[in-house]
Design an enzyme around this catalytic site. Structure first.
Site, short mmCIF file in Angstrom:
data_model
loop_
_atom_site.label_atom_id
_atom_site.label_comp_id
_atom_site.label_asym_id
_atom_site.label_seq_id
_atom_site.Cartn_x
_atom_site.Cartn_y
_atom_site.Cartn_z
N LYS A 195 19.44 54.89 61.04
CA LYS A 195 19.04 55.82 59.97
C LYS A 195 17.88 56.69 60.46
O LYS A 195 17.16 56.33 61.39
CB LYS A 195 18.56 55.04 58.73
CG LYS A 195 19.64 54.22 58.02
CD LYS A 195 20.58 55.07 57.21
CE LYS A 195 21.69 54.24 56.56
NZ LYS A 195 22.65 53.69 57.52
N SER A 215 28.00 56.63 57.65
CA SER A 215 26.79 56.97 56.90
C SER A 215 25.93 58.00 57.64
O SER A 215 25.08 58.64 57.04
CB SER A 215 25.96 55.72 56.61
OG SER A 215 25.27 55.33 57.77
#
Lengths: 145, 418
Positions: A102, A66
Protein backbone atom coordinates in the site's frame (compact mmCIF):
# COMPACT_ATOMS: atom_id res chain seq x y z
CA UNK A 1 27.20 1.93 -18.88
CA UNK A 2 28.22 5.24 -20.39
CA UNK A 3 25.84 7.89 -21.61
CA UNK A 4 26.92 9.25 -25.00
CA UNK A 5 23.93 11.40 -25.90
CA UNK A 6 21.06 12.95 -24.02
CA UNK A 7 18.20 15.19 -25.01
CA UNK A 8 14.81 15.78 -23.50
CA UNK A 9 13.44 12.95 -25.62
CA UNK A 10 16.03 10.28 -25.56
CA UNK A 11 19.19 9.06 -23.93
CA UNK A 12 21.65 6.94 -25.79
CA UNK A 13 24.05 4.64 -24.04
CA UNK A 14 27.27 3.27 -25.29
CA UNK A 15 26.95 -0.27 -26.62
CA UNK A 16 28.83 -2.95 -24.77
CA UNK A 17 31.51 -5.29 -25.94
CA UNK A 18 31.48 -7.76 -23.14
CA UNK A 19 30.51 -10.69 -25.38
CA UNK A 20 34.09 -10.81 -26.49
CA UNK A 21 35.99 -13.04 -24.13
CA UNK A 22 39.27 -11.63 -23.02
CA UNK A 23 41.77 -14.25 -22.11
CA UNK A 24 43.87 -13.50 -19.09
CA UNK A 25 47.57 -13.94 -19.25
CA UNK A 26 47.52 -15.48 -22.72
CA UNK A 27 48.41 -13.69 -25.90
CA UNK A 28 45.57 -12.16 -27.85
CA UNK A 29 45.42 -13.18 -31.47
CA UNK A 30 46.05 -10.24 -33.76
CA UNK A 31 43.30 -9.35 -36.17
CA UNK A 32 40.71 -6.73 -36.95
CA UNK A 33 39.48 -6.68 -33.35
CA UNK A 34 42.84 -6.66 -31.65
CA UNK A 35 42.15 -3.33 -29.95
CA UNK A 36 38.93 -4.66 -28.46
CA UNK A 37 40.46 -4.52 -24.98
CA UNK A 38 40.36 -0.75 -25.14
CA UNK A 39 36.58 -0.87 -25.34
CA UNK A 40 36.04 -3.61 -22.81
CA UNK A 41 33.37 -2.64 -20.34
CA UNK A 42 30.57 -4.42 -18.65
CA UNK A 43 27.27 -5.16 -20.32
CA UNK A 44 24.23 -3.30 -19.00
CA UNK A 45 23.21 -5.12 -15.87
CA UNK A 46 19.58 -4.76 -14.88
CA UNK A 47 20.46 -5.83 -11.33
CA UNK A 48 22.64 -2.80 -10.90
CA UNK A 49 19.90 -0.53 -12.15
CA UNK A 50 17.17 -1.95 -9.96
CA UNK A 51 19.08 -2.74 -6.78
CA UNK A 52 20.53 -0.01 -4.62
CA UNK A 53 21.16 -2.05 -1.47
CA UNK A 54 21.86 -5.67 -2.50
CA UNK A 55 21.89 -7.02 1.07
CA UNK A 56 18.55 -5.37 1.81
CA UNK A 57 16.73 -6.22 -1.42
CA UNK A 58 14.00 -8.83 -1.61
CA UNK A 59 11.34 -9.67 -4.18
CA UNK A 60 7.60 -10.04 -3.80
CA UNK A 61 4.73 -10.94 -6.11
CA UNK A 62 1.51 -8.91 -6.21
CA UNK A 63 -1.71 -10.84 -5.84
CA UNK A 64 -5.04 -9.09 -6.29
CA UNK A 65 -6.15 -5.75 -7.67
CA UNK A 66 -6.09 -3.29 -4.78
CA UNK A 67 -3.08 -1.47 -6.25
CA UNK A 68 -4.44 -1.35 -9.81
CA UNK A 69 -3.07 1.77 -11.42
CA UNK A 70 0.34 1.11 -9.86
CA UNK A 71 0.54 -2.67 -9.94
CA UNK A 72 -1.29 -5.44 -11.72
CA UNK A 73 -1.94 -8.88 -10.35
CA UNK A 74 1.26 -10.87 -10.90
CA UNK A 75 3.71 -7.96 -10.99
CA UNK A 76 7.12 -8.60 -9.48
CA UNK A 77 8.15 -6.06 -6.86
CA UNK A 78 11.67 -5.04 -5.89
CA UNK A 79 11.53 -4.36 -2.15
CA UNK A 80 14.32 -2.53 -0.36
CA UNK A 81 14.44 -2.82 3.42
CA UNK A 82 17.24 -0.27 3.53
CA UNK A 83 15.09 2.58 2.26
CA UNK A 84 13.44 5.00 4.69
CA UNK A 85 9.66 5.06 4.66
CA UNK A 86 7.86 8.35 4.35
CA UNK A 87 4.63 9.89 3.19
CA UNK A 88 3.84 8.98 -0.41
CA UNK A 89 6.08 5.93 -0.73
CA UNK A 90 4.73 2.49 -1.54
CA UNK A 91 5.55 0.02 1.17
CA UNK A 92 5.42 -3.72 1.71
CA UNK A 93 3.56 -3.82 5.01
CA UNK A 94 2.74 -6.52 7.48
CA UNK A 95 -0.63 -5.89 9.03
CA UNK A 96 -2.89 -8.24 10.96
CA UNK A 97 -1.07 -11.39 10.02
CA UNK A 98 -0.70 -10.65 6.31
CA UNK A 99 1.68 -9.02 3.90
CA UNK A 100 0.09 -6.24 1.91
CA UNK A 101 1.37 -3.54 -0.40
CA UNK A 102 0.00 0.00 0.00
CA UNK A 103 1.00 3.63 -0.33
CA UNK A 104 1.80 5.32 2.99
CA UNK A 105 -0.24 8.41 3.70
CA UNK A 106 0.64 10.58 6.70
CA UNK A 107 -1.55 13.52 7.55
CA UNK A 108 -2.03 15.34 10.86
CA UNK A 109 -0.39 12.50 12.70
CA UNK A 110 -2.73 9.91 11.21
CA UNK A 111 -1.19 7.08 9.22
CA UNK A 112 -3.24 5.52 6.47
CA UNK A 113 -2.46 2.77 3.97
CA UNK A 114 -3.87 3.80 0.62
CA UNK A 115 -4.81 1.35 -2.10
CA UNK A 116 -4.24 2.73 -5.61
CA UNK A 117 -7.51 1.21 -6.79
CA UNK A 118 -10.26 3.63 -5.68
CA UNK A 119 -12.80 0.86 -5.30
CA UNK A 120 -10.85 -0.30 -2.24
CA UNK A 121 -11.00 1.51 1.10
CA UNK A 122 -7.97 3.07 2.80
CA UNK A 123 -6.83 1.34 6.00
CA UNK A 124 -6.39 3.58 9.03
CA UNK A 125 -3.54 2.45 11.23
CA UNK A 126 -4.53 2.67 14.91
CA UNK A 127 -2.87 1.62 18.11
CA UNK A 128 -4.87 -1.61 17.88
CA UNK A 129 -3.40 -2.93 14.68
CA UNK A 130 0.35 -3.31 14.69
CA UNK A 131 1.84 -2.17 11.44
CA UNK A 132 5.28 -3.33 10.35
CA UNK A 133 6.71 -1.44 7.40
CA UNK A 134 8.71 -4.36 6.08
CA UNK A 135 10.33 -2.59 3.16
CA UNK A 136 9.87 0.02 0.45
CA UNK A 137 8.84 -0.92 -3.08
CA UNK A 138 11.43 0.70 -5.34
CA UNK A 139 10.60 -0.91 -8.70
CA UNK A 140 7.96 -3.14 -10.21
CA UNK A 141 8.45 -5.48 -13.10
CA UNK A 142 5.60 -6.55 -15.36
CA UNK A 143 5.53 -9.19 -18.04
CA UNK A 144 3.86 -8.12 -21.26
CA UNK A 145 2.71 -11.24 -22.98
CA UNK B 1 38.09 -6.48 18.25
CA UNK B 2 34.33 -6.96 18.05
CA UNK B 3 32.38 -10.17 17.61
CA UNK B 4 28.97 -10.08 15.97
CA UNK B 5 26.60 -12.92 16.61
CA UNK B 6 23.10 -13.30 15.22
CA UNK B 7 20.50 -14.04 17.89
CA UNK B 8 18.89 -17.47 17.47
CA UNK B 9 19.79 -17.16 13.81
CA UNK B 10 17.67 -19.85 12.12
CA UNK B 11 14.59 -18.96 14.15
CA UNK B 12 15.17 -15.27 13.38
CA UNK B 13 15.34 -16.02 9.63
CA UNK B 14 11.92 -17.68 9.79
CA UNK B 15 10.55 -14.65 11.61
CA UNK B 16 11.70 -12.21 8.94
CA UNK B 17 9.30 -13.81 6.46
CA UNK B 18 6.61 -14.54 9.00
CA UNK B 19 6.41 -11.63 11.46
CA UNK B 20 3.44 -13.20 13.21
CA UNK B 21 6.04 -15.42 14.91
CA UNK B 22 7.53 -12.46 16.78
CA UNK B 23 7.21 -13.06 20.55
CA UNK B 24 6.11 -16.67 19.92
CA UNK B 25 8.17 -19.81 20.54
CA UNK B 26 9.87 -20.97 17.33
CA UNK B 27 12.08 -24.02 16.80
CA UNK B 28 13.93 -25.29 13.75
CA UNK B 29 14.55 -29.01 13.23
CA UNK B 30 17.57 -30.65 11.62
CA UNK B 31 17.47 -32.54 8.32
CA UNK B 32 14.74 -35.16 8.34
CA UNK B 33 13.05 -33.22 11.12
CA UNK B 34 15.21 -35.10 13.62
CA UNK B 35 16.44 -32.79 16.36
CA UNK B 36 15.95 -29.25 17.56
CA UNK B 37 18.81 -27.16 16.15
CA UNK B 38 17.56 -23.63 16.86
CA UNK B 39 15.22 -22.06 19.37
CA UNK B 40 13.81 -18.61 19.87
CA UNK B 41 14.14 -17.17 23.39
CA UNK B 42 10.49 -18.06 24.06
CA UNK B 43 11.19 -21.69 23.10
CA UNK B 44 14.22 -21.75 25.41
CA UNK B 45 12.08 -20.44 28.23
CA UNK B 46 9.57 -23.28 28.05
CA UNK B 47 12.43 -25.73 28.45
CA UNK B 48 13.03 -27.05 24.95
CA UNK B 49 16.64 -28.21 24.96
CA UNK B 50 19.14 -27.81 22.16
CA UNK B 51 19.65 -31.04 20.21
CA UNK B 52 16.72 -32.88 21.70
CA UNK B 53 14.98 -35.33 19.30
CA UNK B 54 11.74 -33.77 18.08
CA UNK B 55 9.61 -36.79 18.88
CA UNK B 56 10.46 -36.42 22.56
CA UNK B 57 9.01 -32.92 22.74
CA UNK B 58 5.94 -33.22 20.52
CA UNK B 59 3.69 -32.80 23.51
CA UNK B 60 5.59 -29.70 24.67
CA UNK B 61 5.31 -28.25 21.16
CA UNK B 62 1.58 -28.84 21.08
CA UNK B 63 0.83 -27.51 24.54
CA UNK B 64 2.78 -24.28 23.99
CA UNK B 65 1.77 -23.69 20.40
CA UNK B 66 5.35 -23.82 19.23
CA UNK B 67 5.96 -22.91 15.59
CA UNK B 68 8.02 -25.80 14.22
CA UNK B 69 10.12 -25.48 11.07
CA UNK B 70 12.21 -27.88 9.01
CA UNK B 71 15.69 -26.51 8.39
CA UNK B 72 15.65 -24.28 5.32
CA UNK B 73 19.37 -24.01 4.64
CA UNK B 74 18.90 -22.25 1.29
CA UNK B 75 17.22 -19.38 3.14
CA UNK B 76 19.59 -19.34 6.13
CA UNK B 77 22.64 -19.37 3.88
CA UNK B 78 21.42 -16.41 1.88
CA UNK B 79 20.44 -14.42 4.96
CA UNK B 80 23.84 -15.17 6.48
CA UNK B 81 25.63 -13.85 3.38
CA UNK B 82 23.57 -10.66 3.58
CA UNK B 83 24.46 -10.08 7.24
CA UNK B 84 28.17 -10.84 6.68
CA UNK B 85 28.30 -8.61 3.63
CA UNK B 86 26.85 -5.63 5.52
CA UNK B 87 29.32 -6.07 8.39
CA UNK B 88 32.28 -6.50 6.03
CA UNK B 89 31.61 -2.95 4.87
CA UNK B 90 32.82 -1.67 8.23
CA UNK B 91 36.28 -3.18 8.14
CA UNK B 92 38.82 -4.39 5.60
CA UNK B 93 39.37 -7.48 7.76
CA UNK B 94 36.55 -9.88 8.51
CA UNK B 95 36.65 -13.41 9.79
CA UNK B 96 33.41 -15.25 9.23
CA UNK B 97 33.61 -17.66 12.11
CA UNK B 98 30.38 -19.53 11.47
CA UNK B 99 27.11 -19.08 9.62
CA UNK B 100 25.94 -16.58 12.23
CA UNK B 101 29.13 -15.15 13.73
CA UNK B 102 31.98 -12.98 12.55
CA UNK B 103 34.91 -11.05 13.95
CA UNK B 104 35.93 -7.71 12.51
CA UNK B 105 39.21 -5.92 12.89
CA UNK B 106 38.08 -2.43 13.82
CA UNK B 107 40.29 0.58 14.21
CA UNK B 108 40.20 2.20 17.63
CA UNK B 109 37.28 4.51 18.01
CA UNK B 110 36.48 6.97 20.78
CA UNK B 111 32.88 5.78 20.92
CA UNK B 112 32.88 2.00 20.37
CA UNK B 113 29.47 1.54 21.97
CA UNK B 114 27.74 3.92 19.56
CA UNK B 115 29.62 2.39 16.66
CA UNK B 116 28.56 -1.12 17.64
CA UNK B 117 24.95 -0.10 18.09
CA UNK B 118 24.99 1.57 14.70
CA UNK B 119 26.15 -1.64 13.02
CA UNK B 120 23.55 -3.64 14.90
CA UNK B 121 20.86 -1.22 13.77
CA UNK B 122 22.10 -1.36 10.18
CA UNK B 123 21.95 -5.16 10.03
CA UNK B 124 18.58 -5.22 11.79
CA UNK B 125 16.94 -2.74 9.47
CA UNK B 126 18.37 -4.12 6.23
CA UNK B 127 17.83 -7.81 6.90
CA UNK B 128 15.45 -8.09 9.84
CA UNK B 129 18.01 -10.24 11.71
CA UNK B 130 18.74 -9.18 15.30
CA UNK B 131 22.41 -9.39 16.26
CA UNK B 132 24.45 -8.94 19.42
CA UNK B 133 27.76 -7.16 19.51
CA UNK B 134 30.62 -7.79 21.92
CA UNK B 135 33.66 -5.50 21.77
CA UNK B 136 36.86 -6.36 23.64
CA UNK B 137 40.63 -6.32 23.14
CA UNK B 138 40.92 -10.01 22.16
CA UNK B 139 38.82 -12.63 20.42
CA UNK B 140 38.23 -14.71 23.54
CA UNK B 141 37.15 -11.62 25.49
CA UNK B 142 34.94 -10.46 22.59
CA UNK B 143 33.18 -13.81 22.89
CA UNK B 144 32.57 -13.10 26.57
CA UNK B 145 31.40 -9.54 25.84
CA UNK B 146 29.00 -10.86 23.22
CA UNK B 147 27.57 -13.31 25.69
CA UNK B 148 26.88 -10.47 28.11
CA UNK B 149 25.24 -8.39 25.36
CA UNK B 150 22.99 -11.32 24.48
CA UNK B 151 22.18 -12.25 28.06
CA UNK B 152 21.31 -8.71 29.17
CA UNK B 153 19.71 -7.02 26.16
CA UNK B 154 17.80 -4.38 28.11
CA UNK B 155 20.86 -3.20 30.06
CA UNK B 156 23.32 -3.33 27.15
CA UNK B 157 21.05 -2.57 24.21
CA UNK B 158 22.57 -5.63 22.55
CA UNK B 159 26.10 -4.22 22.51
CA UNK B 160 28.63 -4.61 25.30
CA UNK B 161 32.05 -3.00 25.34
CA UNK B 162 34.64 -4.49 27.67
CA UNK B 163 37.01 -1.56 27.83
CA UNK B 164 38.27 -1.50 31.41
CA UNK B 165 40.14 -3.91 33.66
CA UNK B 166 37.24 -3.79 36.11
CA UNK B 167 34.75 -4.91 33.47
CA UNK B 168 37.07 -7.71 32.36
CA UNK B 169 37.46 -9.12 35.86
CA UNK B 170 33.76 -8.76 36.61
CA UNK B 171 32.85 -10.61 33.41
CA UNK B 172 35.31 -13.44 34.08
CA UNK B 173 33.96 -13.81 37.61
CA UNK B 174 30.50 -14.16 36.11
CA UNK B 175 31.42 -16.68 33.41
CA UNK B 176 31.66 -20.39 34.20
CA UNK B 177 34.86 -22.01 33.00
CA UNK B 178 33.06 -24.52 30.77
CA UNK B 179 31.51 -21.61 28.88
CA UNK B 180 34.87 -20.11 27.92
CA UNK B 181 35.25 -20.12 24.14
CA UNK B 182 37.24 -23.13 22.92
CA UNK B 183 37.84 -24.67 26.32
CA UNK B 184 36.20 -27.98 25.37
CA UNK B 185 34.43 -30.44 27.59
CA UNK B 186 37.49 -32.49 28.43
CA UNK B 187 39.48 -29.47 29.62
CA UNK B 188 36.50 -28.17 31.58
CA UNK B 189 36.37 -31.44 33.50
CA UNK B 190 40.12 -31.25 34.19
CA UNK B 191 39.84 -27.66 35.40
CA UNK B 192 36.88 -28.39 37.62
CA UNK B 193 38.79 -31.28 39.16
CA UNK B 194 41.56 -28.78 39.93
CA UNK B 195 39.03 -26.54 41.68
CA UNK B 196 38.61 -24.08 38.83
CA UNK B 197 34.99 -23.16 38.25
CA UNK B 198 34.95 -19.59 36.98
CA UNK B 199 36.72 -18.12 33.98
CA UNK B 200 38.61 -15.77 36.26
CA UNK B 201 40.17 -18.70 38.15
CA UNK B 202 41.40 -20.15 34.88
CA UNK B 203 42.81 -16.79 33.80
CA UNK B 204 44.78 -16.60 37.06
CA UNK B 205 46.14 -20.17 37.05
CA UNK B 206 49.91 -20.60 36.83
CA UNK B 207 51.01 -20.88 33.22
CA UNK B 208 53.02 -24.00 34.00
CA UNK B 209 49.88 -25.88 35.04
CA UNK B 210 48.07 -24.81 31.87
CA UNK B 211 51.02 -25.79 29.68
CA UNK B 212 51.25 -29.19 31.31
CA UNK B 213 47.54 -29.98 31.18
CA UNK B 214 46.16 -28.09 28.21
CA UNK B 215 49.03 -27.59 25.72
CA UNK B 216 49.71 -24.39 23.82
CA UNK B 217 46.06 -23.89 22.87
CA UNK B 218 45.26 -23.51 26.54
CA UNK B 219 48.08 -21.02 27.02
CA UNK B 220 46.81 -18.90 24.14
CA UNK B 221 43.32 -18.98 25.50
CA UNK B 222 44.51 -17.95 28.94
CA UNK B 223 46.52 -15.07 27.54
CA UNK B 224 43.56 -13.93 25.48
CA UNK B 225 41.38 -13.86 28.60
CA UNK B 226 44.08 -11.72 30.19
CA UNK B 227 43.81 -9.25 27.34
CA UNK B 228 46.84 -10.35 25.29
CA UNK B 229 46.00 -10.92 21.63
CA UNK B 230 47.33 -14.23 20.42
CA UNK B 231 44.62 -15.94 18.41
CA UNK B 232 45.24 -14.83 14.88
CA UNK B 233 42.74 -13.41 12.49
CA UNK B 234 41.77 -15.91 9.82
CA UNK B 235 40.75 -14.26 6.60
CA UNK B 236 38.42 -15.97 4.21
CA UNK B 237 39.81 -17.02 0.88
CA UNK B 238 38.19 -18.41 -2.19
CA UNK B 239 37.44 -22.04 -1.52
CA UNK B 240 40.42 -24.21 -2.31
CA UNK B 241 38.69 -27.43 -1.46
CA UNK B 242 35.19 -28.71 -0.99
CA UNK B 243 34.20 -31.42 1.42
CA UNK B 244 30.98 -33.23 1.98
CA UNK B 245 31.15 -35.24 5.17
CA UNK B 246 28.27 -36.78 7.00
CA UNK B 247 27.60 -38.91 10.02
CA UNK B 248 25.14 -41.62 9.05
CA UNK B 249 21.82 -41.85 10.76
CA UNK B 250 22.72 -45.48 11.54
CA UNK B 251 25.68 -47.79 11.10
CA UNK B 252 26.35 -49.11 7.60
CA UNK B 253 28.40 -52.17 6.77
CA UNK B 254 27.84 -53.52 3.27
CA UNK B 255 29.74 -52.31 0.22
CA UNK B 256 26.53 -51.27 -1.54
CA UNK B 257 25.37 -49.13 1.35
CA UNK B 258 28.71 -47.40 1.81
CA UNK B 259 29.19 -46.89 -1.91
CA UNK B 260 25.76 -45.31 -2.27
CA UNK B 261 26.45 -42.84 0.51
CA UNK B 262 29.89 -41.88 -0.74
CA UNK B 263 28.64 -41.49 -4.33
CA UNK B 264 25.88 -39.22 -3.09
CA UNK B 265 28.40 -37.06 -1.20
CA UNK B 266 30.57 -36.95 -4.31
CA UNK B 267 27.67 -35.75 -6.45
CA UNK B 268 27.01 -32.94 -3.94
CA UNK B 269 30.66 -31.88 -3.84
CA UNK B 270 31.00 -31.99 -7.65
CA UNK B 271 27.93 -29.78 -8.06
CA UNK B 272 29.51 -27.31 -5.63
CA UNK B 273 32.79 -27.03 -7.51
CA UNK B 274 30.95 -26.60 -10.81
CA UNK B 275 29.12 -23.70 -9.24
CA UNK B 276 32.36 -21.87 -8.56
CA UNK B 277 33.69 -22.98 -11.98
CA UNK B 278 36.55 -25.02 -10.65
CA UNK B 279 37.99 -28.28 -11.85
CA UNK B 280 39.66 -30.64 -9.42
CA UNK B 281 42.51 -33.03 -9.91
CA UNK B 282 42.73 -34.62 -6.46
CA UNK B 283 40.26 -36.36 -4.27
CA UNK B 284 40.35 -37.60 -0.74
CA UNK B 285 37.91 -40.22 0.46
CA UNK B 286 37.57 -41.24 4.07
CA UNK B 287 35.63 -43.76 6.10
CA UNK B 288 35.23 -43.88 9.84
CA UNK B 289 33.86 -46.68 11.95
CA UNK B 290 31.74 -46.28 15.01
CA UNK B 291 33.52 -46.01 18.33
CA UNK B 292 34.50 -49.45 19.52
CA UNK B 293 32.99 -50.02 22.87
CA UNK B 294 36.08 -51.54 24.48
CA UNK B 295 38.72 -49.07 23.27
CA UNK B 296 36.54 -46.00 22.78
CA UNK B 297 38.36 -45.41 19.55
CA UNK B 298 37.12 -45.13 16.04
CA UNK B 299 39.00 -46.53 13.09
CA UNK B 300 39.50 -43.98 10.39
CA UNK B 301 40.93 -44.68 6.94
CA UNK B 302 41.46 -42.35 4.07
CA UNK B 303 42.94 -42.42 0.61
CA UNK B 304 44.09 -39.78 -1.81
CA UNK B 305 43.33 -40.23 -5.49
CA UNK B 306 45.31 -38.27 -8.05
CA UNK B 307 43.41 -37.73 -11.26
CA UNK B 308 45.20 -37.83 -14.62
CA UNK B 309 43.28 -34.70 -15.64
CA UNK B 310 41.19 -31.94 -14.10
CA UNK B 311 37.44 -32.33 -14.16
CA UNK B 312 34.22 -31.32 -12.52
CA UNK B 313 32.10 -34.04 -14.09
CA UNK B 314 30.20 -36.05 -11.50
CA UNK B 315 30.49 -39.16 -13.68
CA UNK B 316 34.28 -38.98 -13.90
CA UNK B 317 34.84 -37.97 -10.29
CA UNK B 318 32.59 -40.78 -9.06
CA UNK B 319 34.66 -43.35 -10.96
CA UNK B 320 37.81 -42.21 -9.21
CA UNK B 321 36.11 -41.98 -5.84
CA UNK B 322 34.82 -45.54 -6.11
CA UNK B 323 38.26 -46.85 -7.07
CA UNK B 324 39.69 -45.09 -4.00
CA UNK B 325 36.89 -46.31 -1.78
CA UNK B 326 37.62 -49.92 -2.78
CA UNK B 327 41.11 -49.54 -1.36
CA UNK B 328 39.97 -48.47 2.09
CA UNK B 329 36.72 -50.38 2.50
CA UNK B 330 36.89 -53.39 4.75
CA UNK B 331 34.16 -55.93 5.28
CA UNK B 332 32.62 -56.62 8.68
CA UNK B 333 33.14 -53.15 10.07
CA UNK B 334 30.41 -50.81 11.21
CA UNK B 335 30.82 -47.48 9.51
CA UNK B 336 29.34 -44.37 11.01
CA UNK B 337 30.84 -41.55 9.00
CA UNK B 338 32.25 -40.89 5.55
CA UNK B 339 33.35 -37.99 3.46
CA UNK B 340 34.75 -36.81 0.18
CA UNK B 341 37.04 -33.81 -0.37
CA UNK B 342 37.78 -32.37 -3.79
CA UNK B 343 40.84 -30.16 -4.16
CA UNK B 344 43.76 -29.04 -6.30
CA UNK B 345 41.48 -26.73 -8.19
CA UNK B 346 42.09 -25.01 -11.47
CA UNK B 347 39.82 -22.44 -12.96
CA UNK B 348 37.54 -23.86 -15.63
CA UNK B 349 38.12 -20.84 -17.86
CA UNK B 350 41.89 -20.96 -17.79
CA UNK B 351 42.30 -24.69 -17.95
CA UNK B 352 44.99 -25.92 -20.32
CA UNK B 353 44.02 -29.23 -21.88
CA UNK B 354 46.69 -31.88 -22.33
CA UNK B 355 48.07 -32.73 -25.74
CA UNK B 356 46.62 -36.22 -25.95
CA UNK B 357 42.84 -36.64 -25.81
CA UNK B 358 42.97 -39.71 -23.55
CA UNK B 359 44.63 -37.60 -20.86
CA UNK B 360 41.76 -35.17 -20.82
CA UNK B 361 38.37 -35.05 -19.24
CA UNK B 362 35.56 -35.99 -21.57
CA UNK B 363 34.54 -32.64 -23.08
CA UNK B 364 31.00 -33.83 -23.69
CA UNK B 365 30.36 -34.10 -19.96
CA UNK B 366 30.36 -30.35 -19.54
CA UNK B 367 27.10 -29.85 -21.40
CA UNK B 368 25.57 -32.82 -19.64
CA UNK B 369 26.55 -31.49 -16.20
CA UNK B 370 25.22 -28.03 -17.04
CA UNK B 371 21.90 -29.58 -17.99
CA UNK B 372 21.79 -31.68 -14.81
CA UNK B 373 22.63 -28.69 -12.61
CA UNK B 374 19.94 -26.59 -14.30
CA UNK B 375 17.31 -29.27 -13.83
CA UNK B 376 18.32 -29.93 -10.23
CA UNK B 377 18.16 -26.21 -9.49
CA UNK B 378 14.51 -26.11 -10.48
CA UNK B 379 13.49 -29.46 -9.16
CA UNK B 380 11.96 -29.69 -5.74
CA UNK B 381 12.01 -33.48 -5.62
CA UNK B 382 15.68 -34.38 -5.89
CA UNK B 383 16.22 -33.88 -9.62
CA UNK B 384 18.54 -36.01 -11.71
CA UNK B 385 20.74 -38.49 -9.93
CA UNK B 386 23.13 -41.27 -10.75
CA UNK B 387 21.77 -44.79 -10.64
CA UNK B 388 24.32 -45.54 -7.93
CA UNK B 389 22.64 -43.02 -5.66
CA UNK B 390 19.46 -44.29 -4.15
CA UNK B 391 16.26 -42.35 -3.85
CA UNK B 392 16.83 -41.42 -0.24
CA UNK B 393 16.66 -37.70 -1.00
CA UNK B 394 13.08 -38.16 -2.09
CA UNK B 395 12.33 -39.49 1.32
CA UNK B 396 13.80 -36.58 3.21
CA UNK B 397 11.38 -35.65 5.86
CA UNK B 398 10.67 -31.94 5.79
CA UNK B 399 7.15 -31.54 6.95
CA UNK B 400 7.44 -27.96 8.07
CA UNK B 401 9.60 -26.36 5.40
CA UNK B 402 9.17 -22.64 4.82
CA UNK B 403 9.67 -21.03 1.40
CA UNK B 404 13.04 -20.39 -0.16
CA UNK B 405 12.00 -16.75 -0.15
CA UNK B 406 15.28 -15.31 -1.36
CA UNK B 407 16.72 -18.01 -3.60
CA UNK B 408 13.82 -19.39 -5.63
CA UNK B 409 11.57 -17.09 -7.66
CA UNK B 410 8.61 -19.45 -7.15
CA UNK B 411 8.85 -19.06 -3.39
CA UNK B 412 9.01 -15.27 -3.05
CA UNK B 413 6.57 -13.46 -0.77
CA UNK B 414 3.04 -13.23 -2.10
CA UNK B 415 1.38 -9.94 -1.30
CA UNK B 416 -2.37 -9.95 -0.98
CA UNK B 417 -4.03 -6.90 -2.42
CA UNK B 418 -7.54 -7.01 -1.04
Amino acid sequence: MRKVYASTQIEIYKPEFSEVEISLGGSVAAGPFSNVDDFASERIDINKLLIRHPEATFYARVRGNSMLGDFNDGDLLVVDKGEEWSHGRIALCYLEGEFTVKRIHLENGVCMLMPSNTSYKPIVVTSENTLIVWGIVTYSIRKHP
Amino acid sequence: MPLFDCNNFYASCERVFNPSLNDKPVVVLSNNDGCVIARSNEAKKIGIEMGIPAFKVQELFRRNNVAVYSANFALYGDMSRRVMSILSGYSPLQEVYSVDECFLDLAETATPKEYGLRMKEHVGRWTGIPISVGIAPTKALAKVANRIAKKYPSQTGGCYVMDTEEKRVKALRWLSVEDVWGIGRRNAVKLQAAGVFKAVDFAEMPESWVRRNMTVTGINLQRELNGIRCIEFVEEEKSKSFSVTRTFEKEYGTWDEIKERVVTFTAMAAAKIRKQQSLCSRIQVFLQTNYFKDTEEALSRSVEVRLPFSTSSTLEIVDFVVSGLKKIYEKDLHYKRAGVTLYNFTDEKHHQPALFPEMNANPRHKGLMNAIDAINHFSSSGGIRLASQDARMFKMHQEHLSGRYTTDIRDILQVRGE
